[in-house]
Design a protein around this motif. Structure first.
Motif, short mmCIF file in Angstrom:
data_model
loop_
_atom_site.label_atom_id
_atom_site.label_comp_id
_atom_site.label_asym_id
_atom_site.label_seq_id
_atom_site.Cartn_x
_atom_site.Cartn_y
_atom_site.Cartn_z
N THR A 125 0.87 -1.17 0.00
CA THR A 125 0.00 0.00 0.00
C THR A 125 0.92 1.22 0.00
N CYS A 126 0.34 2.39 -0.25
CA CYS A 126 1.16 3.60 -0.25
C CYS A 126 1.73 3.86 1.14
N ARG A 127 0.94 3.54 2.13
CA ARG A 127 1.40 3.73 3.49
C ARG A 127 2.66 2.91 3.75
N THR A 160 5.69 4.25 1.65
CA THR A 160 6.36 5.43 2.21
C THR A 160 7.23 5.05 3.40
N GLU A 161 6.80 4.02 4.13
CA GLU A 161 7.64 3.56 5.24
C GLU A 161 8.96 3.00 4.74
N SER A 206 11.22 5.79 3.52
CA SER A 206 11.85 6.49 4.64
C SER A 206 12.97 5.65 5.24
N LEU A 233 16.30 5.46 3.48
CA LEU A 233 17.24 6.57 3.59
C LEU A 233 18.25 6.31 4.70
N GLY A 263 2.04 9.33 -6.48
CA GLY A 263 2.14 9.95 -5.15
C GLY A 263 3.40 9.49 -4.42
N HIS A 281 6.58 10.83 -5.92
CA HIS A 281 6.79 12.20 -5.47
C HIS A 281 7.34 12.20 -4.05
N PHE A 282 6.72 11.38 -3.22
CA PHE A 282 7.16 11.32 -1.82
C PHE A 282 8.64 10.95 -1.75
N ARG A 317 10.93 11.29 -4.08
CA ARG A 317 11.79 12.37 -4.60
C ARG A 317 11.91 13.49 -3.58
N ASN A 318 10.79 13.82 -2.96
CA ASN A 318 10.82 14.89 -1.97
C ASN A 318 11.72 14.53 -0.78
N LEU A 319 11.69 13.26 -0.39
CA LEU A 319 12.56 12.83 0.70
C LEU A 319 14.02 13.10 0.37
N PHE A 327 -3.57 8.70 4.60
CA PHE A 327 -3.92 7.53 3.80
C PHE A 327 -5.33 7.05 4.14
N GLY A 347 -4.98 2.15 2.66
CA GLY A 347 -3.56 2.49 2.69
C GLY A 347 -3.09 3.29 1.49
N TRP A 365 -3.01 7.00 -0.77
CA TRP A 365 -3.01 8.44 -0.53
C TRP A 365 -4.42 9.00 -0.64
N ALA A 415 -2.40 12.76 -3.09
CA ALA A 415 -1.00 12.48 -3.40
C ALA A 415 -0.18 13.76 -3.28
N PRO A 416 1.01 13.67 -2.73
CA PRO A 416 1.82 14.88 -2.57
C PRO A 416 2.33 15.37 -3.91
N TRP A 473 8.29 18.32 -5.19
CA TRP A 473 9.00 19.58 -4.95
C TRP A 473 9.98 19.80 -6.06
N HIS A 496 9.65 7.77 9.95
CA HIS A 496 8.65 7.79 8.88
C HIS A 496 7.57 8.83 9.17
N ARG A 529 8.98 12.37 8.86
CA ARG A 529 9.18 12.82 7.48
C ARG A 529 7.84 13.07 6.79
N MET A 575 6.90 16.67 5.39
CA MET A 575 6.64 16.86 3.98
C MET A 575 5.31 17.57 3.77
#
Lengths: 92, 201
Positions: free
Chosen positions: A7-9, A12-13, A16, A19, A40, A43-44, A46-48, B105, B109, B111, B114-115, B118, B178, B181, B185
């Motif tokens: 999932t997106c959630r 993103t974990e 993160s 990194l 989405g 983007h997340f 890239r922004n990180l 979310f 789960g 978005w 969606a962001p 940048w 997480h 961030r 963001m």
């Protein structure tokens, strides 16, 4: 065993955590598959990177040491005084 | 036991004065990452230097002076957290931030919004702006998230050390990072960072 469908959630974990430490192969694979189809999360991710890069640049350039991040003169004097400071003028 | 002759008090005083001069700001920033409140951070620097002053004779140069001082500082912070444990656990629990993620979310789960991406920074022109927004948004994060973020990203501390100071497991630290961030963001986007193309919606 990491699952293949994120999932997106979850994605993103992983972005993160990636990194801060290397991800395992199954995690990288699942993340890659997710990023292909998810704008989405791309983007997340890239922004990180932008966030991380700009912080690194700023820390190196010393931008981060604004006056708010320095020990105040008053605190410095107070603490210095505890050690019976050497700033006392000597006689003669 | 053969203890080397204890350095004189004068020596210890001179050392403490030098530490204050050389490392005062760095120690203060480190403290600030952990306690947030500037008065409390100043007190921590003071306590650390007093403890180091008292223990001057025990410094053997196995670690660098700064590393040694930071270790003392961290022990003080751990004590501090221990003393305020009830508070620490009630509203600072690392998992207590589900509700923010639920805003980000949906139940599957995915978005909700969606962001936007940048834009990459051009030169260093807006670097000052970036820091202003970053500090502003850091100020809005829950306490342990900001501590984890500052230590790892701004102070360059290694993750084992951060886990120790915050008394969390490695996986909890990744959870904290997480959330930190994700919140940053969102906040930084809302404050106009790098959205020259404009977010849709």
């Amino acid at each position: 065993m990491a699952k293949l469908h994120l999932t997106c959630r979850e994605a993103t974990e992983l972005l993160s955590r990636g990194l801060d430490q290397p991800l395992g192969r199954p995690e990288r694979m699942a993340l890659w598959l997710h990023l292909i189809i998810c704008r989405g999360c791309s983007h997340f991710g890239r922004n990180l990177r932008v966030l991380r890069d700009r912080i690194v640049t700023g820390v190196r350039a010393g931008t981060v040491s604004s006056s708010a991040q320095m020990l105040s003169a008053a605190a410095r004097a107070r603490i210095g005084a505890l050690f019976g400071n050497a700033h006392k003028p000597r006689d003669q | 036991m053969s203890t080397p002759e204890a350095p004189s008090k004068t020596e210890a005083r001179a050392a403490a004065t030098r530490w204050l001069e050389q490392y005062g700001d760095r120690l203060y920033r480190h403290a600030l990452a952990l306690v947030r409140d500037s008065a409390q951070a100043e007190d921590l620097v003071q306590d650390t230097l007093l403890a180091a002053f008292a223990a001057h004779a025990s410094f053997r140069g196995e670690a660098s002076e700064y590393t040694w001082l930071v270790r003392i500082l961290r022990n003080r912070v751990t004590d501090l957290h221990r003393r305020t444990r009830e508070v620490a656990l009630s509203h600072l629990h690392p998992d207590a931030d589900e509700e923010f993620l639920d805003r980000l979310f949906d139940e599957r789960g995915h978005w909700r919004d969606a962001p936007p991406v940048w834009s990459s920074p051009e030169a260093g022109a807006d670097q000052r702006d970036f820091w202003r927004i970053l500090e502003l948004c850091l100020g809005l994060l829950p306490e342990r998230q900001v501590a984890a973020f500052r230590l790892l990203e701004l102070e360059g501390a290694d993750s084992d050390a951060v886990c120790k100071v915050l008394e969390v497991s490695a996986s909890n630290l990744w959870v904290l990072m997480h959330r930190a961030r994700a919140r940053l963001m969102r906040c930084m986007t809302e404050n106009g960072l790098g959205t020259t193309e404009g977010a849709d919606g």
